[in-house]
Design a protein around this motif. Structure first.
Motif, PDB file in Angstrom:
ATOM      1  N   MET A 154      37.887  64.554   5.459  1.00 43.63           N
ATOM      2  CA  MET A 154      37.185  63.942   4.333  1.00 43.63           C
ATOM      3  C   MET A 154      38.121  63.228   3.370  1.00 43.63           C
ATOM      4  SD  MET A 154      35.991  67.298   2.090  1.00 43.63           S
ATOM      5  CE  MET A 154      35.175  66.381   0.790  1.00 43.63           C
ATOM      6  N   CYS A 155      39.429  63.321   3.569  1.00 40.58           N
ATOM      7  CA  CYS A 155      40.401  62.673   2.681  1.00 40.58           C
ATOM      8  C   CYS A 155      40.687  61.223   3.044  1.00 40.58           C
ATOM      9  CB  CYS A 155      41.728  63.434   2.698  1.00 40.58           C
ATOM     10  SG  CYS A 155      41.659  65.122   2.082  1.00 40.58           S
ATOM     11  N   VAL A 156      40.220  60.736   4.183  1.00 36.80           N
ATOM     12  CA  VAL A 156      40.699  59.438   4.652  1.00 36.80           C
ATOM     13  C   VAL A 156      39.569  58.419   4.825  1.00 36.80           C
ATOM     14  CG1 VAL A 156      42.734  60.380   5.805  1.00 36.80           C
ATOM     15  CG2 VAL A 156      40.598  60.159   7.082  1.00 36.80           C
ATOM     16  N   CYS A 157      39.928  57.182   4.553  1.00 34.54           N
ATOM     17  CA  CYS A 157      39.088  56.023   4.839  1.00 34.54           C
ATOM     18  C   CYS A 157      39.978  55.047   5.598  1.00 34.54           C
ATOM     19  CB  CYS A 157      38.570  55.402   3.545  1.00 34.54           C
ATOM     20  SG  CYS A 157      37.402  54.043   3.765  1.00 34.54           S
ATOM     21  N   VAL A 158      39.507  54.549   6.729  1.00 37.94           N
ATOM     22  CA  VAL A 158      40.345  53.759   7.624  1.00 37.94           C
ATOM     23  C   VAL A 158      39.643  52.454   7.961  1.00 37.94           C
ATOM     24  CG1 VAL A 158      41.553  53.741   9.853  1.00 37.94           C
ATOM     25  CG2 VAL A 158      41.259  55.895   8.612  1.00 37.94           C
ATOM     26  N   LYS A 159      40.392  51.371   7.943  1.00 36.72           N
ATOM     27  CA  LYS A 159      39.827  50.105   8.393  1.00 36.72           C
ATOM     28  C   LYS A 159      39.334  50.271   9.830  1.00 36.72           C
ATOM     29  CE  LYS A 159      40.558  47.263   4.870  1.00 36.72           C
ATOM     30  NZ  LYS A 159      39.476  46.516   4.208  1.00 36.72           N
ATOM     31  N   THR A 160      38.138  49.788  10.082  1.00 32.70           N
ATOM     32  CA  THR A 160      37.515  50.019  11.383  1.00 32.70           C
ATOM     33  C   THR A 160      38.349  49.460  12.525  1.00 32.70           C
ATOM     34  OG1 THR A 160      35.356  49.942  10.305  1.00 32.70           O
ATOM     35  CG2 THR A 160      35.374  49.708  12.700  1.00 32.70           C
ATOM     36  N   GLU A 161      38.939  48.311  12.310  1.00 34.41           N
ATOM     37  CA  GLU A 161      39.764  47.708  13.364  1.00 34.41           C
ATOM     38  C   GLU A 161      40.891  48.638  13.774  1.00 34.41           C
ATOM     39  OE1 GLU A 161      42.429  43.652  14.190  1.00 34.41           O
ATOM     40  OE2 GLU A 161      41.367  43.909  12.286  1.00 34.41           O
ATOM     41  N   LEU A 162      41.539  49.274  12.800  1.00 30.63           N
ATOM     42  CA  LEU A 162      42.610  50.227  13.111  1.00 30.63           C
ATOM     43  C   LEU A 162      42.030  51.491  13.739  1.00 30.63           C
ATOM     44  CD1 LEU A 162      45.524  51.298  12.974  1.00 30.63           C
ATOM     45  CD2 LEU A 162      45.025  52.064  10.630  1.00 30.63           C
ATOM     46  N   ALA A 163      40.909  51.978  13.204  1.00 33.09           N
ATOM     47  CA  ALA A 163      40.322  53.229  13.710  1.00 33.09           C
ATOM     48  C   ALA A 163      40.004  53.146  15.192  1.00 33.09           C
ATOM     49  CB  ALA A 163      39.058  53.557  12.917  1.00 33.09           C
ATOM     50  N   ARG A 164      39.698  51.956  15.682  1.00 34.27           N
ATOM     51  CA  ARG A 164      39.341  51.791  17.089  1.00 34.27           C
ATOM     52  C   ARG A 164      40.561  51.717  18.013  1.00 34.27           C
ATOM     53  NH1 ARG A 164      34.501  47.508  15.688  1.00 34.27           N
ATOM     54  NH2 ARG A 164      32.878  49.085  15.373  1.00 34.27           N
ATOM     55  N   HIS A 165      41.755  51.723  17.438  1.00 28.91           N
ATOM     56  CA  HIS A 165      42.960  51.673  18.271  1.00 28.91           C
ATOM     57  C   HIS A 165      43.303  53.026  18.897  1.00 28.91           C
ATOM     58  CE1 HIS A 165      43.796  47.666  16.633  1.00 28.91           C
ATOM     59  NE2 HIS A 165      44.697  47.556  17.586  1.00 28.91           N
ATOM     60  N   GLU A 166      42.822  54.117  18.272  1.00 25.63           N
ATOM     61  CA  GLU A 166      43.141  55.448  18.776  1.00 25.63           C
ATOM     62  C   GLU A 166      41.875  56.296  18.782  1.00 25.63           C
ATOM     63  OE1 GLU A 166      46.053  56.325  19.981  1.00 25.63           O
ATOM     64  OE2 GLU A 166      47.177  54.552  19.335  1.00 25.63           O
ATOM     65  N   THR A 167      41.722  57.148  19.777  1.00 26.25           N
ATOM     66  CA  THR A 167      40.555  58.025  19.840  1.00 26.25           C
ATOM     67  C   THR A 167      40.863  59.379  19.218  1.00 26.25           C
ATOM     68  OG1 THR A 167      41.150  58.912  22.018  1.00 26.25           O
ATOM     69  CG2 THR A 167      39.769  56.921  21.968  1.00 26.25           C
ATOM     70  N   TRP A 168      39.800  60.002  18.700  1.00 23.31           N
ATOM     71  CA  TRP A 168      39.917  61.381  18.233  1.00 23.31           C
ATOM     72  C   TRP A 168      40.112  62.319  19.417  1.00 23.31           C
ATOM     73  CZ3 TRP A 168      39.221  63.715  13.256  1.00 23.31           C
ATOM     74  CH2 TRP A 168      39.065  62.801  12.208  1.00 23.31           C
ATOM     75  N   VAL A 169      39.443  62.021  20.503  1.00 25.37           N
ATOM     76  CA  VAL A 169      39.554  62.862  21.690  1.00 25.37           C
ATOM     77  C   VAL A 169      40.959  62.746  22.260  1.00 25.37           C
ATOM     78  CG1 VAL A 169      38.751  63.219  24.052  1.00 25.37           C
ATOM     79  CG2 VAL A 169      37.107  62.702  22.235  1.00 25.37           C
ATOM     80  N   ASP A 170      41.624  63.882  22.429  1.00 26.87           N
ATOM     81  CA  ASP A 170      42.992  63.863  22.951  1.00 26.87           C
ATOM     82  C   ASP A 170      43.232  64.960  23.983  1.00 26.87           C
ATOM     83  OD1 ASP A 170      42.989  66.119  21.364  1.00 26.87           O
ATOM     84  OD2 ASP A 170      44.645  65.492  20.071  1.00 26.87           O
ATOM     85  N   GLY A 171      42.148  65.477  24.540  1.00 29.05           N
ATOM     86  CA  GLY A 171      42.291  66.514  25.548  1.00 29.05           C
ATOM     87  C   GLY A 171      42.404  67.912  24.998  1.00 29.05           C
ATOM     88  N   SER A 172      42.362  68.051  23.672  1.00 29.39           N
ATOM     89  CA  SER A 172      42.469  69.364  23.055  1.00 29.39           C
ATOM     90  C   SER A 172      41.165  69.698  22.348  1.00 29.39           C
ATOM     91  CB  SER A 172      43.617  69.382  22.035  1.00 29.39           C
ATOM     92  OG  SER A 172      43.616  70.592  21.303  1.00 29.39           O
ATOM     93  N   ILE A 173      40.805  70.966  22.342  1.00 26.32           N
ATOM     94  CA  ILE A 173      39.641  71.404  21.577  1.00 26.32           C
ATOM     95  C   ILE A 173      40.076  72.293  20.414  1.00 26.32           C
ATOM     96  CG2 ILE A 173      37.998  71.202  23.481  1.00 26.32           C
ATOM     97  CD1 ILE A 173      38.224  74.238  23.857  1.00 26.32           C
ATOM     98  N   GLU A 174      41.349  72.181  20.031  1.00 25.60           N
ATOM     99  CA  GLU A 174      41.866  72.942  18.907  1.00 25.60           C
ATOM    100  C   GLU A 174      41.455  72.265  17.599  1.00 25.60           C
ATOM    101  OE1 GLU A 174      43.457  75.838  19.264  1.00 25.60           O
ATOM    102  OE2 GLU A 174      43.177  75.622  21.426  1.00 25.60           O
ATOM    103  N   ILE A 175      41.518  73.022  16.506  1.00 29.08           N
ATOM    104  CA  ILE A 175      41.268  72.442  15.193  1.00 29.08           C
ATOM    105  C   ILE A 175      42.426  71.503  14.821  1.00 29.08           C
ATOM    106  CG2 ILE A 175      39.880  74.399  14.443  1.00 29.08           C
ATOM    107  CD1 ILE A 175      42.299  75.409  12.883  1.00 29.08           C
ATOM    108  N   ASN A 176      42.324  70.856  13.679  1.00 25.76           N
ATOM    109  CA  ASN A 176      43.327  69.904  13.197  1.00 25.76           C
ATOM    110  C   ASN A 176      43.315  68.604  13.987  1.00 25.76           C
ATOM    111  OD1 ASN A 176      44.180  71.760  11.237  1.00 25.76           O
ATOM    112  ND2 ASN A 176      45.697  72.652  12.622  1.00 25.76           N
ATOM    113  N   SER A 177      42.155  68.240  14.542  1.00 21.84           N
ATOM    114  CA  SER A 177      42.070  66.954  15.245  1.00 21.84           C
ATOM    115  C   SER A 177      42.274  65.799  14.288  1.00 21.84           C
ATOM    116  CB  SER A 177      40.724  66.818  15.962  1.00 21.84           C
ATOM    117  OG  SER A 177      39.645  66.954  15.055  1.00 21.84           O
ATOM    118  N   ASP A 178      41.924  65.997  13.000  1.00 22.75           N
ATOM    119  CA  ASP A 178      42.132  64.930  12.026  1.00 22.75           C
ATOM    120  C   ASP A 178      43.613  64.615  11.868  1.00 22.75           C
ATOM    121  OD1 ASP A 178      42.604  67.431  10.872  1.00 22.75           O
ATOM    122  OD2 ASP A 178      41.063  67.200   9.342  1.00 22.75           O
ATOM    123  N   TYR A 179      44.430  65.648  11.773  1.00 26.11           N
ATOM    124  CA  TYR A 179      45.880  65.450  11.652  1.00 26.11           C
ATOM    125  C   TYR A 179      46.439  64.753  12.889  1.00 26.11           C
ATOM    126  CZ  TYR A 179      50.805  66.714  12.103  1.00 26.11           C
ATOM    127  OH  TYR A 179      52.158  66.675  12.320  1.00 26.11           O
TER     128      TYR A 179
END
Length: 203
Positions: A154-179
């Motif tokens: 909830m701390c971040v706002c990201v330009k959509t163009e940049l946000a689409r360069h990387e996925t949240w999904v990274d093969g992990s189901i651990e917490i701290n996916s935002d970091y």
């Protein structure tokens, strides 16, 4: 489902809310969105359900917000849902509202103002401590480096163009996916603007 590129609609900020079979939390979140003091800011809220959810769909229809759903549940703390929301966002920038947090009326305006002239806007929140009672304000301080445990979705706002360069999904189901997502965005050498305004409470 049409993509953002299929629309000719000007939106400043897309607010992406992953949800998973929690109608009470979702209703509370959508009410907070309605209470935002936008001062002319054009926003959309996109609710993305982690799997089919007739209750969530009905709630979104009642509140007149966009509803998307994943074909099946992923149980990955909302990572797949956030990626799907970013893919379909109409806004120039995106932010992420979990359905169980509390947002002050100035939250969206503060987030959007923070990203102006930057690629990532960073604000602050009160965060409930996991191992003892009470709250701490995060980021505690910011010197251009994201620290694990000192930043929240909830701390971040990201330009959509940049946000689409990387996925949240990274093969992990651990917490701290935002970091982990923000760390991947740093590969693109983004301009980060830090505004030390508290916008709500992470519970």
């Amino acid at each position: 489902m049409p993509l953002a590129s299929d629309f000719n609609k000007v939106i400043d900020l897309s607010v992406i809310t992953p949800t998973s079979q929690r109608p009470g939390f979702l209703v509370h979140c959508l009410k907070q969105f309605q209470l935002q003091e936008l001062h002319g800011l054009l926003c959309e809220q996109i609710v993305v359900s982690d799997g089919p959810d007739a209750h969530a769909k009905s709630i979104c229809q009642r509140f007149a917000v966009r509803y998307l759903e994943l074909p099946e549940a992923h149980d990955d703390y909302g990572s797949t849902a956030r990626d799907y929301g970013v893919q379909h966002a109409l806004g120039d920038a995106v932010c992420f509202w979990d359905d169980d947090n509390w947002y002050d009326p100035h939250a969206l305006k503060t987030l959007f103002d923070a990203v102006q002239g930057a690629d990532i806007g960073l604000v602050r929140t009160q965060h409930r401590l996991r191992k003892r009672p009470g709250f701490v304000t995060i980021p505690r301080q910011f010197n251009g480096i994201f620290l694990n445990g000192d930043v929240d979705t909830m701390c971040v706002c990201v330009k959509t163009e940049l946000a689409r360069h990387e996925t949240w999904v990274d093969g992990s189901i651990e917490i701290n996916s935002d970091y982990r997502w923000l760390k991947r965005l740093m590969k693109h050498e983004p301009v980060i603007r830090y505004v030390p305004t508290v916008i709500g409470i992470h519970v």
